[in-house]
Design a protein around this motif. Structure first.
Motif, mmCIF file in Angstrom:
data_model
loop_
_atom_site.group_PDB
_atom_site.id
_atom_site.type_symbol
_atom_site.label_atom_id
_atom_site.label_comp_id
_atom_site.label_asym_id
_atom_site.label_seq_id
_atom_site.Cartn_x
_atom_site.Cartn_y
_atom_site.Cartn_z
ATOM 1 N N GLY A 25 -47.175 -66.317 -16.003
ATOM 2 C CA GLY A 25 -47.341 -64.778 -16.384
ATOM 3 C C GLY A 25 -48.368 -63.971 -15.624
ATOM 4 N N ALA A 63 -42.558 -52.087 -17.664
ATOM 5 C CA ALA A 63 -43.239 -52.307 -18.998
ATOM 6 C C ALA A 63 -42.282 -51.770 -20.217
ATOM 7 N N PHE A 120 -39.948 -54.875 -21.189
ATOM 8 C CA PHE A 120 -40.446 -55.956 -21.659
ATOM 9 C C PHE A 120 -40.909 -55.631 -23.348
ATOM 10 N N LYS A 121 -40.652 -54.323 -23.501
ATOM 11 C CA LYS A 121 -41.126 -53.861 -24.867
ATOM 12 C C LYS A 121 -40.315 -54.616 -25.957
ATOM 13 N N VAL A 155 -39.196 -57.448 -25.983
ATOM 14 C CA VAL A 155 -39.762 -58.792 -26.042
ATOM 15 C C VAL A 155 -41.049 -58.662 -26.916
ATOM 16 N N THR A 156 -41.959 -57.997 -26.754
ATOM 17 C CA THR A 156 -43.186 -57.658 -27.317
ATOM 18 C C THR A 156 -42.985 -57.397 -28.770
ATOM 19 N N ASP A 157 -42.167 -56.470 -29.187
ATOM 20 C CA ASP A 157 -41.857 -56.092 -30.472
ATOM 21 C C ASP A 157 -41.151 -57.279 -31.306
ATOM 22 N N PHE A 171 -41.744 -60.565 -30.529
ATOM 23 C CA PHE A 171 -42.845 -61.389 -30.901
ATOM 24 C C PHE A 171 -43.905 -61.163 -31.970
ATOM 25 N N LEU A 172 -44.459 -59.770 -31.933
ATOM 26 C CA LEU A 172 -45.120 -59.487 -32.856
ATOM 27 C C LEU A 172 -44.751 -59.652 -34.312
#
Length: 66
Positions: free
Chosen positions: A16, A36, A39-40, A42-44, A46-47
């Motif tokens: 990473g 970015a 990947f949004k 994936v981050t959403d 995950f959170l």
């Protein structure tokens, strides 16, 4: 298994860091924003999963404490 899992996590961490450094170094500023955006999701996810786990842990702790 525990030792292999630790190595897997460390390898993912290094990968990473390398991917992030490569994107920062070789992709222009406009392209960085596009990366970015990819990947949004994936981050959403995950959170939201973290929030889901924490909510259940808090409720279980309160129920066990009573």
């Amino acid at each position: 298994m525990n030792k292999h899992f630790t190595l897997f996590i460390l390898a993912a961490l290094v990968l990473g860091i390398l991917v992030g450094a490569a994107i920062f170094q070789f992709v222009p500023k406009e392209g960085q924003e596009a990366w970015a955006g990819k990947f949004k999701i994936v981050t959403d996810v995950f959170l939201r999963l973290i929030k889901l786990i924490i909510a259940h842990l808090v409720i279980a702790t309160l129920v066990a404490g009573i």
